[in-house]
Design a protein around this motif. Structure first.
Motif, PDB file in Angstrom:
ATOM      1  N   TYR A   1     -11.809   1.362 -19.334  1.00  0.00           N
ATOM      2  CA  TYR A   1     -12.362   2.536 -18.651  1.00  0.00           C
ATOM      3  C   TYR A   1     -12.954   2.146 -17.296  1.00  0.00           C
ATOM      4  CZ  TYR A   1     -14.945   6.890 -17.914  1.00  0.00           C
ATOM      5  OH  TYR A   1     -15.418   8.067 -17.384  1.00  0.00           O
TER       6      TYR A   1
ATOM      7  N   TYR B   1     -10.125   1.510 -14.906  1.00  0.00           N
ATOM      8  CA  TYR B   1      -9.547   2.771 -14.427  1.00  0.00           C
ATOM      9  C   TYR B   1     -10.437   3.387 -13.350  1.00  0.00           C
ATOM     10  CZ  TYR B   1      -8.117   7.636 -14.263  1.00  0.00           C
ATOM     11  OH  TYR B   1      -7.721   8.871 -13.806  1.00  0.00           O
ATOM     12  N   ARG B   2     -11.748   3.437 -13.609  1.00  0.00           N
ATOM     13  CA  ARG B   2     -12.680   4.033 -12.627  1.00  0.00           C
ATOM     14  C   ARG B   2     -12.691   3.246 -11.320  1.00  0.00           C
ATOM     15  NH1 ARG B   2     -18.075   4.726 -15.680  1.00  0.00           N
ATOM     16  NH2 ARG B   2     -18.792   4.778 -13.546  1.00  0.00           N
TER      17      ARG B   2
ATOM     18  N   TYR C   1      -3.083   5.629 -23.600  1.00  0.00           N
ATOM     19  CA  TYR C   1      -4.477   5.260 -23.368  1.00  0.00           C
ATOM     20  C   TYR C   1      -4.918   5.685 -21.960  1.00  0.00           C
ATOM     21  CZ  TYR C   1      -8.806   2.669 -24.113  1.00  0.00           C
ATOM     22  OH  TYR C   1     -10.125   2.323 -24.284  1.00  0.00           O
TER      23      TYR C   1
ATOM     24  N   TYR D   1      -5.872   9.247 -22.120  1.00  0.00           N
ATOM     25  CA  TYR D   1      -7.199   9.380 -22.734  1.00  0.00           C
ATOM     26  C   TYR D   1      -8.293   9.044 -21.709  1.00  0.00           C
ATOM     27  CZ  TYR D   1     -11.346   7.657 -25.139  1.00  0.00           C
ATOM     28  OH  TYR D   1     -12.646   7.412 -25.503  1.00  0.00           O
ATOM     29  N   LEU D   2      -8.096   7.970 -20.937  1.00  0.00           N
ATOM     30  CA  LEU D   2      -9.109   7.560 -19.940  1.00  0.00           C
ATOM     31  C   LEU D   2      -9.265   8.608 -18.846  1.00  0.00           C
ATOM     32  CD1 LEU D   2      -8.239   3.753 -19.499  1.00  0.00           C
ATOM     33  CD2 LEU D   2     -10.097   4.749 -20.836  1.00  0.00           C
ATOM     34  N   ARG D   3      -8.142   9.222 -18.437  1.00  0.00           N
ATOM     35  CA  ARG D   3      -8.197  10.286 -17.431  1.00  0.00           C
ATOM     36  C   ARG D   3      -9.056  11.456 -17.924  1.00  0.00           C
ATOM     37  NH1 ARG D   3      -1.945  10.675 -15.364  1.00  0.00           N
ATOM     38  NH2 ARG D   3      -2.305   9.854 -13.270  1.00  0.00           N
ATOM     39  N   LYS D   4      -8.788  11.861 -19.180  1.00  0.00           N
ATOM     40  CA  LYS D   4      -9.532  12.991 -19.770  1.00  0.00           C
ATOM     41  C   LYS D   4     -11.016  12.641 -19.874  1.00  0.00           C
ATOM     42  CE  LYS D   4      -5.672  14.858 -22.350  1.00  0.00           C
ATOM     43  NZ  LYS D   4      -4.862  14.510 -23.490  1.00  0.00           N
ATOM     44  N   LYS D   5     -11.302  11.423 -20.315  1.00  0.00           N
ATOM     45  CA  LYS D   5     -12.688  10.966 -20.449  1.00  0.00           C
ATOM     46  C   LYS D   5     -13.391  11.004 -19.091  1.00  0.00           C
ATOM     47  CE  LYS D   5     -15.343   6.818 -21.782  1.00  0.00           C
ATOM     48  NZ  LYS D   5     -16.592   7.508 -22.050  1.00  0.00           N
ATOM     49  N   HIS D   6     -12.687  10.501 -18.062  1.00  0.00           N
ATOM     50  CA  HIS D   6     -13.263  10.473 -16.721  1.00  0.00           C
ATOM     51  C   HIS D   6     -13.551  11.897 -16.202  1.00  0.00           C
ATOM     52  CE1 HIS D   6     -14.185   9.114 -12.707  1.00  0.00           C
ATOM     53  NE2 HIS D   6     -13.276   9.935 -12.233  1.00  0.00           N
TER      54      HIS D   6
ATOM     55  N   SER E   1     -14.130  14.567 -17.957  1.00  0.00           N
ATOM     56  CA  SER E   1     -15.260  15.168 -18.665  1.00  0.00           C
ATOM     57  C   SER E   1     -16.570  14.503 -18.238  1.00  0.00           C
ATOM     58  CB  SER E   1     -15.064  15.083 -20.186  1.00  0.00           C
ATOM     59  OG  SER E   1     -15.411  13.816 -20.666  1.00  0.00           O
ATOM     60  N   ASP E   2     -16.548  13.217 -17.885  1.00  0.00           N
ATOM     61  CA  ASP E   2     -17.763  12.520 -17.416  1.00  0.00           C
ATOM     62  C   ASP E   2     -18.225  13.011 -16.056  1.00  0.00           C
ATOM     63  OD1 ASP E   2     -17.786  11.063 -19.729  1.00  0.00           O
ATOM     64  OD2 ASP E   2     -17.208   9.147 -18.815  1.00  0.00           O
TER      65      ASP E   2
END
Length: 197
Positions: free
Chosen positions: A152, A155-156, A184, A187-192, A194-195
Motif C-alpha cells: 500500500y 502504491y501511494r 491486489y 484493492y489498493l486503489r479502492k483502499k486509497h 476511500s482513505d
C-alpha cells in the motif's frame, strides 16, 4: 526549429545553460523516431547504443522470466528518458525489451554522437552527470522500497511521485511494476480512494 527538437532543447535548458551556438552542435546529433503502439524500441539481445528521450507518447521496459512472464522495470511518458542503462554503459546485450504503449515519438542520441557533444558542448556532460546521479538515487530508493515497504505504501508513493501516469498504462503493467497482482492493485486503489475521500 522542429517543435519536437525544441522540446528536448528546452528540457536540457531546465538543467543547464545552452547558447544558440551550443544548440547548433546538438541538433545534428539528434534522431527522431516514430513508433506505433506495440513497436519495439529495443529488444532483448540487442546492445543499447542510444540515449532516448520521449517527446510524445509512452513506453515501458520489461524483462521475461523463465516462464515467459513479463516483469515491468520502467514506465516512461513525455519528457522522460528511457533506456537499458546497463546495456548502454557496459556494451553487453540487453536483457530487456522497450516497447511503445501508445503511438510515440522518441528523440535518440547515439553514444558516438553524445561522446562528441561532451567535447563540443561541455554543459551536456553536466546534464548527463546530474541525470545519472538522479537515476542511481531512484534505483536505490526502488530497491530499498521493494524489500522493506508494504504494497500500500509502495502504491501511494508511486501515485504521488508519478502523478497522472496511472491512467496512461494498463493495470497489469502498473501491477507488474509494483510487484503485485492486478487484483491486489485494484484493492489498493479502492483502499486509497476511500482513505482520501
Amino acid at each position: 526549429m522542429d517543435p519536437v527538437i525544441s522540446q528536448l532543447i528546452n528540457h536540457f535548458r531546465e538543467i543547464i545553460a545552452l547558447s544558440d551556438a551550443d544548440t547548433e552542435f546538438i541538433i545534428p546529433a539528434l534522431e527522431v523516431i516514430h513508433l506505433k503502439k506495440k513497436d519495439f524500441l529495443l529488444s532483448e539481445g540487442q546492445v543499447s547504443k542510444h540515449m532516448r528521450f520521449i517527446a510524445k507518447g509512452s513506453l515501458y521496459a520489461y524483462s521475461l522470466d523463465e516462464k515467459g512472464k513479463e516483469n515491468t522495470t520502467q514506465l516512461g511518458i513525455e519528457n522522460w528518458w528511457i533506456n537499458d542503462l546497463y546495456s548502454y554503459l557496459s556494451g553487453q546485450p540487453s536483457r530487456m525489451f522497450i516497447q511503445a504503449n501508445e503511438e510515440t515519438t522518441v528523440i535518440q542520441i547515439s553514444k558516438e554522437n553524445l561522446e562528441q557533444l561532451y567535447k563540443e558542448v561541455p554543459a551536456i556532460s553536466d546534464f548527463w552527470r546530474l541525470k545519472m546521479q538522479s537515476a542511481y538515487v531512484t534505483l536505490q530508493e526502488r530497491t530499498f522500497e521493494h524489500s522493506r515497504v508494504d504494497a500500500y505504501t509502495k502504491y501511494r508513493n508511486f501515485i504521488s511521485t508519478y502523478r497522472n501516469i496511472e491512467q496512461r498504462f494498463p493495470q497489469f503493467m502498473i501491477a507488474s511494476y509494483l510487484g503485485i497482482t492486478v487484483e491486489y492493485l485494484s484493492y489498493l486503489r479502492k483502499k486509497h480512494l476511500s482513505d482520501v475521500s
